[in-house]
Design a protein around this motif. Sequence first.
Motif, PDB file in Angstrom:
ATOM      1  N   GLY A 167       0.802  -1.153   0.119  1.00 58.83           N
ATOM      2  CA  GLY A 167       0.092  -0.052  -0.046  1.00 58.83           C
ATOM      3  C   GLY A 167       0.476   1.201  -0.147  1.00 58.83           C
ATOM      4  N   LEU A 168       2.217   1.174  -0.385  1.00 54.96           N
ATOM      5  CA  LEU A 168       3.005   2.601  -0.672  1.00 54.96           C
ATOM      6  C   LEU A 168       3.633   2.307  -1.933  1.00 54.96           C
ATOM      7  CD1 LEU A 168       4.312   2.019   3.174  1.00 54.96           C
ATOM      8  CD2 LEU A 168       2.828   4.002   2.184  1.00 54.96           C
ATOM      9  N   VAL A 169       4.322   3.272  -2.297  1.00 58.35           N
ATOM     10  CA  VAL A 169       5.074   3.567  -3.528  1.00 58.35           C
ATOM     11  C   VAL A 169       6.219   2.470  -3.677  1.00 58.35           C
ATOM     12  CG1 VAL A 169       6.539   4.991  -4.926  1.00 58.35           C
ATOM     13  CG2 VAL A 169       4.363   5.998  -3.751  1.00 58.35           C
ATOM     14  N   THR A 170       6.331   1.825  -4.743  1.00 55.27           N
ATOM     15  CA  THR A 170       7.456   1.036  -4.904  1.00 55.27           C
ATOM     16  C   THR A 170       8.370   1.373  -6.295  1.00 55.27           C
ATOM     17  OG1 THR A 170       6.186  -0.455  -6.379  1.00 55.27           O
ATOM     18  CG2 THR A 170       6.421  -0.976  -3.914  1.00 55.27           C
ATOM     19  N   ASP A 171       9.560   0.830  -6.476  1.00 58.16           N
ATOM     20  CA  ASP A 171      10.191   1.285  -7.412  1.00 58.16           C
ATOM     21  C   ASP A 171       9.430   0.888  -8.744  1.00 58.16           C
ATOM     22  OD1 ASP A 171      12.314   2.270  -5.991  1.00 58.16           O
ATOM     23  OD2 ASP A 171      13.510   0.562  -6.275  1.00 58.16           O
ATOM     24  N   GLU A 172       8.799  -0.152  -8.580  1.00 59.82           N
ATOM     25  CA  GLU A 172       8.197  -0.677  -9.761  1.00 59.82           C
ATOM     26  C   GLU A 172       6.870   0.364 -10.276  1.00 59.82           C
ATOM     27  OE1 GLU A 172      10.219  -3.993  -7.975  1.00 59.82           O
ATOM     28  OE2 GLU A 172       8.608  -2.720  -7.362  1.00 59.82           O
ATOM     29  N   LEU A 173       6.305   1.079  -9.242  1.00 60.90           N
ATOM     30  CA  LEU A 173       5.289   2.075  -9.458  1.00 60.90           C
ATOM     31  C   LEU A 173       5.840   3.231 -10.041  1.00 60.90           C
ATOM     32  CD1 LEU A 173       2.173   2.729  -9.251  1.00 60.90           C
ATOM     33  CD2 LEU A 173       3.137   3.973  -7.090  1.00 60.90           C
ATOM     34  N   ILE A 174       7.115   3.698  -9.601  1.00 58.76           N
ATOM     35  CA  ILE A 174       7.536   4.845 -10.219  1.00 58.76           C
ATOM     36  C   ILE A 174       8.091   4.438 -11.709  1.00 58.76           C
ATOM     37  CG2 ILE A 174       9.749   6.206 -10.315  1.00 58.76           C
ATOM     38  CD1 ILE A 174      10.004   5.816  -7.052  1.00 58.76           C
ATOM     39  N   ALA A 175       8.695   3.091 -11.873  1.00 61.96           N
ATOM     40  CA  ALA A 175       8.927   2.795 -13.318  1.00 61.96           C
ATOM     41  C   ALA A 175       7.774   2.867 -14.358  1.00 61.96           C
ATOM     42  CB  ALA A 175       9.650   1.542 -13.294  1.00 61.96           C
ATOM     43  N   GLY A 178     -11.883   2.545   1.695  1.00 67.54           N
ATOM     44  CA  GLY A 178     -12.133   2.985   0.432  1.00 67.54           C
ATOM     45  C   GLY A 178     -11.338   2.464  -0.729  1.00 67.54           C
ATOM     46  N   ARG A 179     -10.329   1.557  -0.440  1.00 67.02           N
ATOM     47  CA  ARG A 179      -9.396   0.660  -1.390  1.00 67.02           C
ATOM     48  C   ARG A 179     -10.297  -0.298  -2.135  1.00 67.02           C
ATOM     49  NH1 ARG A 179      -5.077  -1.313   2.768  1.00 67.02           N
ATOM     50  NH2 ARG A 179      -7.129  -1.209   4.149  1.00 67.02           N
ATOM     51  N   THR A 180     -10.078  -0.566  -3.195  1.00 70.69           N
ATOM     52  CA  THR A 180     -10.706  -1.839  -3.626  1.00 70.69           C
ATOM     53  C   THR A 180     -10.227  -2.988  -3.226  1.00 70.69           C
ATOM     54  OG1 THR A 180      -9.247  -1.809  -6.003  1.00 70.69           O
ATOM     55  CG2 THR A 180     -11.248  -0.615  -6.091  1.00 70.69           C
ATOM     56  N   GLU A 181      -9.125  -2.927  -2.637  1.00 71.11           N
ATOM     57  CA  GLU A 181      -8.528  -4.123  -2.099  1.00 71.11           C
ATOM     58  C   GLU A 181      -7.332  -3.670  -1.057  1.00 71.11           C
ATOM     59  OE1 GLU A 181      -5.599  -6.112  -2.879  1.00 71.11           O
ATOM     60  OE2 GLU A 181      -4.871  -4.617  -4.161  1.00 71.11           O
ATOM     61  N   ARG A 182      -6.870  -4.409  -0.194  1.00 76.19           N
ATOM     62  CA  ARG A 182      -5.790  -3.651   0.827  1.00 76.19           C
ATOM     63  C   ARG A 182      -4.529  -3.385   0.359  1.00 76.19           C
ATOM     64  NH1 ARG A 182      -5.514  -9.320   2.331  1.00 76.19           N
ATOM     65  NH2 ARG A 182      -3.494  -9.950   2.669  1.00 76.19           N
ATOM     66  N   ARG A 227     -10.741  -6.133   5.078  1.00 74.57           N
ATOM     67  CA  ARG A 227     -11.182  -6.421   6.469  1.00 74.57           C
ATOM     68  C   ARG A 227     -11.874  -5.447   7.013  1.00 74.57           C
ATOM     69  NH1 ARG A 227      -5.136  -8.592   6.919  1.00 74.57           N
ATOM     70  NH2 ARG A 227      -5.306 -10.574   5.942  1.00 74.57           N
ATOM     71  N   LEU A 228     -12.576  -4.634   6.110  1.00 77.17           N
ATOM     72  CA  LEU A 228     -13.594  -3.679   6.549  1.00 77.17           C
ATOM     73  C   LEU A 228     -14.599  -3.637   5.951  1.00 77.17           C
ATOM     74  CD1 LEU A 228     -10.718  -0.897   6.771  1.00 77.17           C
ATOM     75  CD2 LEU A 228     -11.874  -1.449   8.626  1.00 77.17           C
ATOM     76  N   PRO A 229     -15.851  -3.371   6.379  1.00 75.85           N
ATOM     77  CA  PRO A 229     -17.113  -3.216   5.479  1.00 75.85           C
ATOM     78  C   PRO A 229     -16.895  -2.084   4.084  1.00 75.85           C
ATOM     79  CG  PRO A 229     -17.517  -2.925   7.804  1.00 75.85           C
ATOM     80  CD  PRO A 229     -16.363  -2.767   7.765  1.00 75.85           C
ATOM     81  N   ALA A 287       8.553  -6.574 -12.120  1.00 78.14           N
ATOM     82  CA  ALA A 287       7.172  -6.709 -11.864  1.00 78.14           C
ATOM     83  C   ALA A 287       6.966  -7.935 -10.973  1.00 78.14           C
ATOM     84  CB  ALA A 287       6.278  -7.002 -13.052  1.00 78.14           C
ATOM     85  N   PRO A 288       5.857  -7.945  -9.978  1.00 79.28           N
ATOM     86  CA  PRO A 288       5.770  -9.082  -9.293  1.00 79.28           C
ATOM     87  C   PRO A 288       5.047 -10.172  -9.954  1.00 79.28           C
ATOM     88  CG  PRO A 288       4.152  -7.420  -8.527  1.00 79.28           C
ATOM     89  CD  PRO A 288       5.204  -6.635  -9.645  1.00 79.28           C
ATOM     90  N   ALA A 289       5.723 -11.606  -9.632  1.00 79.95           N
ATOM     91  CA  ALA A 289       5.329 -12.595 -10.384  1.00 79.95           C
ATOM     92  C   ALA A 289       3.968 -13.314  -9.660  1.00 79.95           C
ATOM     93  CB  ALA A 289       6.426 -13.645 -10.390  1.00 79.95           C
ATOM     94  N   ARG A 290       3.630 -13.010  -8.373  1.00 78.57           N
ATOM     95  CA  ARG A 290       2.646 -13.632  -7.793  1.00 78.57           C
ATOM     96  C   ARG A 290       1.366 -12.701  -7.713  1.00 78.57           C
ATOM     97  NH1 ARG A 290       1.747 -11.693  -2.625  1.00 78.57           N
ATOM     98  NH2 ARG A 290       3.462 -10.396  -1.796  1.00 78.57           N
ATOM     99  N   PRO A 291       0.270 -13.394  -7.714  1.00 84.72           N
ATOM    100  CA  PRO A 291      -1.155 -12.723  -7.587  1.00 84.72           C
ATOM    101  C   PRO A 291      -1.143 -11.473  -6.489  1.00 84.72           C
ATOM    102  CG  PRO A 291      -1.695 -14.826  -8.172  1.00 84.72           C
ATOM    103  CD  PRO A 291      -0.054 -14.676  -7.530  1.00 84.72           C
ATOM    104  N   LEU A 292      -1.727 -10.347  -6.573  1.00 81.20           N
ATOM    105  CA  LEU A 292      -1.607  -9.369  -5.688  1.00 81.20           C
ATOM    106  C   LEU A 292      -3.071  -9.221  -4.942  1.00 81.20           C
ATOM    107  CD1 LEU A 292       0.393  -6.617  -7.272  1.00 81.20           C
ATOM    108  CD2 LEU A 292       1.248  -8.004  -5.548  1.00 81.20           C
ATOM    109  N   ALA A 293      -4.017  -9.981  -5.308  1.00 77.85           N
ATOM    110  CA  ALA A 293      -5.382  -9.723  -5.096  1.00 77.85           C
ATOM    111  C   ALA A 293      -5.986 -11.161  -4.575  1.00 77.85           C
ATOM    112  CB  ALA A 293      -6.180  -8.979  -5.979  1.00 77.85           C
ATOM    113  N   ASP A 294      -5.273 -11.811  -3.769  1.00 78.54           N
ATOM    114  CA  ASP A 294      -6.161 -12.958  -3.390  1.00 78.54           C
ATOM    115  C   ASP A 294      -7.065 -12.935  -2.340  1.00 78.54           C
ATOM    116  OD1 ASP A 294      -4.557 -12.498  -1.324  1.00 78.54           O
ATOM    117  OD2 ASP A 294      -3.165 -14.133  -1.457  1.00 78.54           O
ATOM    118  N   GLY A 295      -7.327 -11.793  -1.779  1.00 78.94           N
ATOM    119  CA  GLY A 295      -8.357 -11.411  -0.951  1.00 78.94           C
ATOM    120  C   GLY A 295      -7.912 -11.842   0.380  1.00 78.94           C
ATOM    121  N   GLY A 296      -6.873 -12.782   0.632  1.00 77.07           N
ATOM    122  CA  GLY A 296      -6.536 -13.446   1.987  1.00 77.07           C
ATOM    123  C   GLY A 296      -6.143 -12.411   3.101  1.00 77.07           C
TER     124      GLY A 296
END
Length: 409
Positions: A41-49, A73-77, A121-123, A400-409
């Motif tokens: 939930g914070l800026v990464t080098d990948e986001l800057i690139a 208000g995030r679509t996911e955490r 983890r929030l309504p 770029a990350p190789a694993r899913p980022l939105a597993d909802g876990g």
Amino acid sequence: MDRRQRLPAPPDPFAPARLGPLTLRNRVIKSATFEGVTPDGLVTDELIAYHRRPAAGGVAMTTVAYCAVAPEGRTERRQIWMRPEAVPGLRRLTDAVHREGAAVSAQLGHAGPVADARSNRLPALAPGRFLSPLGMRMTRAATPEDIARVIRTHATAARLAVESGFDAVELHFGHNYLASSFLSRRLNHRDDAYGGSLDNRARFALGIARAVRDEVGDTIAVTAKLNMDDGVPGGFWLDESLRVARRLQEDGTVDALELTAGSSLFNPMYLFRGDAPVTEFAAVFPRPVRLGIRLAGGRFLRAYPYEEAFLLPSARQFRAALSLPLILLGGITRRATVELAMAEGFEYVAMARALLREPDLVNRMREEPGARSLCIHCNKCMPTIYRGTHCPLVGPPAGAPARPLADGG
């Protein structure tokens, strides 16, 4: 001399242009598309690139998506939400974009019923209670106190954007996110000051725009992304959207409107057009969910034929009714289409998918009169938001990350 000869020539899309207090180097904006590279939930080098690539490729301004104004208000955490902790990283990002000669905007909003409550983890907030098809949990009806808080947090987020070096903020009033869900008769059945008449349903969005403008004044540009229509029966439609756009113009709270369409809850492909990537979406989810998407995904991801400038017919009605600067979105893949938008009175165009395929497309368009994007509108980029948004036809960018980022876990 006939009337056509007396008409002024349309502006050069590749010459500098004003947007509120900004001077942009041209009239092409990188539209907001969730980047999928902020696992904490914070800026990464990948986001800057991610944002440096189109900035180096010639866009006037790139839009960071999505900067939520509150945790729920995030679509996911794993998305950025605006808080002091995020400012140093955002400053690194804005500095990097500025070094490439482009401006940078932060898309501010609250996902509302589009939020995955299980992941956050929030309504998920909404105008009323209903089962969200995304989080598969009941939404929570926003109280008047929630509404006042969310309006305040938009203003606070805008102030943090200024501190972070952003040149503009874009207010998200589309796709059935929270402000958009209040505008929709289908989703808003309230009987208080925020429901019923259009004046009441628009009160929330107009209040957000006023709070943000009062907070930042003319220090940065303020734009809004407004649905022209939701693309669903009973949803927000053109006639009501035009009235809201007029109110925003009269209030003087925004410097431009980016015109969009579709519902992330019920009909996302209405915005994207082209192929519906059901198989590709199914592949990024765990096995039980995967089967459900394969069996029923076609009802949610409905395919619409792709046409160049597919939102232009609706957007023309806004251009005819408003003096406010407008940003044309949707199927802008050729230099000729950019020039058409200028000829029809639109001040800017916004591009997204085409720039995933070719981040340097704007530079190529400027140099080649016949330039057109290599994007084939397969929409297979859409499922990549879970592991680093990219065009799969050219492969993921380095890092770029190789694993899913939105597993909802």
